[in-house]
Design an enzyme around this catalytic site. Structure first.
Site, short mmCIF file in Angstrom:
data_model
loop_
_atom_site.label_atom_id
_atom_site.label_comp_id
_atom_site.label_asym_id
_atom_site.label_seq_id
_atom_site.Cartn_x
_atom_site.Cartn_y
_atom_site.Cartn_z
N ASP A 476 4.12 1.64 -1.10
CA ASP A 476 4.64 1.32 0.23
C ASP A 476 6.02 1.95 0.47
OD1 ASP A 476 4.65 0.12 2.73
OD2 ASP A 476 4.17 -1.87 1.96
N ASP A 546 -0.51 -1.84 9.91
CA ASP A 546 -0.37 -3.26 9.61
C ASP A 546 -1.06 -4.10 10.67
OD1 ASP A 546 0.94 -3.20 7.22
OD2 ASP A 546 2.95 -3.45 8.05
C1 GLA Z 1 4.27 -3.51 4.46
C2 GLA Z 1 2.81 -3.17 4.31
C3 GLA Z 1 1.99 -4.44 4.25
C4 GLA Z 1 2.46 -5.30 3.10
C5 GLA Z 1 3.96 -5.57 3.24
C6 GLA Z 1 4.49 -6.27 2.01
O1 GLA Z 1 4.55 -4.05 5.69
O2 GLA Z 1 2.39 -2.35 5.33
O3 GLA Z 1 0.63 -4.15 4.12
O4 GLA Z 1 2.19 -4.64 1.89
O5 GLA Z 1 4.69 -4.38 3.42
O6 GLA Z 1 5.85 -6.52 2.12
#
Ligand code: GLA
Length: 730
Positions: A476, A546
């Site tokens: 990420d 997301d």
């Molecule tokens: C980001 C990712 C999510 C999740 C969060 C965790 O927003 O896109 O899918 O993994 O971080 O903090």
């Protein structure tokens, strides 16, 4: 050879299976762009290049033409061409006129690797040819090598540029674009893919106009806001008709792409690293390599253009074991637990997942340091024993014993201010001395332009992978850059930081992914904030957004599919009311949308009713049958979720057909039910008219022509509905 140089006419002709790209060497000096489009077998370009002069544009070299009116391959500024230049330099004496004249060429079979940068590749030299054209400013010792690769069986041409300092002084590069292409008329539209967190790659179409239209990123990543991809399309272009020119930069940082329409109504199109906050001090003997642009032309609309990108990226960008293997169906605990979990909870979820047929358990954020929220511990990649007393090793073992593979979330490029790493190395983050270090999501970005920081990441992440049985990593990256600056660079190299960060990132990704070839890596940046071919070179799939709401996902996945393949798009079924939108959609609709991508789940399985569990079991079984061809097949978009000239965006439809044409998955979605809204039909495409197709599970058979011309009636009732079909050619 798919590239030839005709000595007599001084023409370079690059050919793919259906396209031609033609360059003329004008008076032995300048490279003039002649044509890019539908294939021309034996071009005689004696008629094609027009030399003109005009009021207020000086004659180039005091001869009878002006570069301002000529279509060029790699324009320089500050001469007699007043349009957007591809390169800007400052020589040691302060002068800036780079006069780049033709200085030879070379044609080779195959395609070379790009030093330190991701790029498409070939597996054998028969797959493509590469043309190198050298341009030199002999007075100043500057050399620019333009590199073009033409793929034989795919209608893709890649371009990139290498700059070499052959002088005895430093040369400051202030701008180095990867490609510039001049066209003849501006009767085209500009199509960009814009958005924000949670709404990535929305398709937008505007007519070309005089002046400049630009998409770019200044955020230090390719961004949610504008993808490094755009299309120049004829006014009449749709999925199956009209001209589409695609430009996609294989790069994950600051980029620029745009079109300038000049006073003679001619568009100049470009793409490359953004000149914003960029400069590069090139010392004597040094080289600068620009990233690659993948250019795809289709004379039959967006559909073939996208399918060319999809196939190229699936087979000759993505690497490693999972390039050719079906991807596992995963359950991710993020939307199920957020930070609030312990080993028992995770084991419970994994057991429930196993019963449903799910194959991989992914432990998301919150397993390390003292992280119970987003305010600490990034950088401290050791396990939180309060939550996971048996460590990652113990947990992975237990999950493996349940019969699932184990995957882990990491965010290696970041550091929390409240972390041991930051306390030990406060200068390791991107920052400007004596200025506020702006935090986003309570975090700062590690300075990957520094070798020691990259080594730290490789060592710590490598250590985790070494220690435990990990089959999957979600990588990420949850913020954009601010206060661009590096403590590792001298004052006159500060503007190199954004690009050096990307080189560092690619180096780290290369070292980690090549050391663990059996691990499946999924890219992520707050969802799809870094959904680009640079990342796909290292990681075959990316978390698309997301936003997991099924209706929002229609636009996100449709827009993403304009360039990127189904196998690249992570798509999960999540809970209702949806955590991003509050919308309630059926499990069927959520499943059908996610099944159109790289399928998984992200919800609390412990809260499911027995009925829901049965439905999920059936979905998992269904996707296991579909994935072999859905992830590797040809995608056809049939109805757009965006409002277009012939569509109100209420209905979305697409289908994927296996390469051999025998297996088909098709899906139809409706946002809101309209009473007396007419009869809707699913009209298939790309079938064989004379073949018979069975609708699997329905005991019905139809001919290909009937399915394509009359179609199947889609009767849907209610809002947010969906219908999918699995067809098999008999
Ligand atoms: C980001 C990712 C999510 C999740 C969060 C965790 O927003 O896109 O899918 O993994 O971080 O903090």
């Amino acid at each position: 050879m798919s590239i030839i140089f005709d000595e007599q006419s001084k023409v370079f002709h690059l050919q793919t299976s259906k396209t031609s790209y033609i360059i003329h060497l004008w008076r032995g000096k300048y490279l003039v762009h002649v044509y890019w489009g539908k294939k021309i077998k034996t071009p005689d370009i004696s008629n094609a290049v027009v030399n003109r002069v005009g009021g207020f544009t000086p004659n180039t070299d005091n001869e009878d033409y002006s570069l301002d009116y000529m279509n060029q391959e790699y324009p320089t500024g500050l001469g007699t061409d007043y349009r957007v230049p591809a390169i800007s330099v400052v020589y040691a004496d302060g002068s800036r006129n780079a006069k780049l004249l033709y200085d030879g060429y070379k044609i080779m079979s195959g395609k070379p690797k790009l030093q330190g940068l991701p790029a498409t590749y070939v597996e054998s030299d028969e797959e493509a040819d590469t043309l190198y054209i050298t341009l030199s400013d002999k007075l100043k010792g500057l050399k620019v090598i333009l590199m073009y690769t033409a793929f034989h069986n795919l209608d893709a041409i890649t371009r990139t540029v290498k700059v070499i300092n052959e002088s005895n002084d430093n040369i400051l590069l202030e701008k180095v674009l990867s490609a510039s292409v001049d066209f003849e008329t501006y009767d085209y539209d500009f199509i960009d893919f814009h958005g924000a967190w949670g709404k990535e790659r929305f398709m937008e179409r505007t007519p070309l106009r005089h002046g400049i239209q630009v998409i770019d990123s200044k955020r230090g990543s390719s961004s949610h806001q504008l993808n490094p991809f755009f299309i120049m399309a004829s006014k009449d272009a749709n999925e199956e008709y009209g001209e589409a020119y695609g430009f996609n930069l294989v790069y994950s940082g600051n980029f620029t792409g745009g079109i300038e329409v000049d006073c003679a109504d001619k568009p100049r199109v470009w793409m490359g690293i953004n000149e914003y906050d960029f400069s590069w001090k090139l010392e004597p003997g040094q080289e600068f390599q620009a990233p690659e642009v993948v250019m795809v032309y289709s004379g039959k609309g967006f559909g073939p253009m996208s399918r060319t990108y999809h196939k190229l990226y699936r087979t000759r960008l993505v690497r490693g074991k999972y390039r050719d293997e079906p991807r596992p169906i995963l359950i991710n605990n993020w939307e199920a637990t957020y930070f609030d979990f312990d080993e028992d909870k995770i084991i419970g979820l994994a057991k429930a997942a196993k019963e449903l047929g799910i194959e991989l358990f992914v432990l998301d954020d919150g397993w390390f340091g003292k992280r119970n929220g987003d305010d600490c511990s990034l950088g401290d990649w050791y396990v939180n024993k309060e939550k996971l007393p048996n460590g990652i090793t113990g947990l992975a073992k237990k999950i493996n014993e349940i019969g699932l593979k184990f995957g882990l979330w990491i965010e290696p490029e970041m550091v929390s201010v409240d972390s041991d790493l930051y306390r030990t190395h406060p200068d390791w983050c991107i920052h400007v001395p004596d200025r506020v270090r702006t935090e986003a999501r309570n975090q700062l970005i590690l300075d990957l332009s520094r070798k020691e920081v990259c080594d730290y990441i490789v060592d710590t992440i490598g250590g985790i992978l070494q220690e435990s049985d990990i089959s999957y990593i979600k990588w990420d990256m949850n913020r954009n850059m601010s206060e661009f600056g590096s403590a590792g660079l001298p004052a006159d190299r500060q503007k190199e930081m954004p690009h050096r960060y990307m080189l560092g990132l690619y180096d780290v990704m290369e070292r980690i992914t090549s050391a663990y070839p059996d691990v499946l890596f999924e890219g992520c940046s707050g969802g799809g904030g870094r959904f680009d071919p640079g990342i796909l070179y290292y990681m075959p799939q990316i978390w698309t957004s997301d936003d997991t709401d099924a209706m929002e996902r229609l636009r996100i996945q449709y827009g993403t599919s304009m360039c990127y393949p189904v196998s690249a798009m992570g798509a999960h079924v999540s809970a209702i009311p949806n955590h991003q939108t509050g919308r309630v959609t059926s499990l069927k609709t959520r499943g059908d949308v996610a099944m159109s991508g790289n399928f998984g789940y992200e919800l609390d399985l412990m809260k499911l009713t027995d009925e829901e569990k049965e439905e999920i079991k059936a979905q998992v079984k269904q996707y296991k049958e579909l994935r072999t061809f859905v992830q590797a097949g040809d995608m056809y978009r049939l109805k757009s979720p965006f409002i277009t000239t012939n569509n109100d965006g209420n209905d979305t439809a697409w289908m994927v057909i296996s390469e051999d044409g025998t297996d088909i998955f098709a899906a139809y979605f409706r946002k809101s039910c309209i009473v007396n809204g007419g009869i809707y039909r699913m009209k298939f495409t790309a079938l064989e008219p004379d073949s018979t197709y069975e609708i699997v599970g329905e005991n019905m058979k139809y001919s290909g022509d009937e399915l394509m011309e009359i179609g199947l009636i889609v009767d849907m009732w209610g809002d947010y509905t969906s219908r999918v079909w699995r067809l098999k050619k008999i």
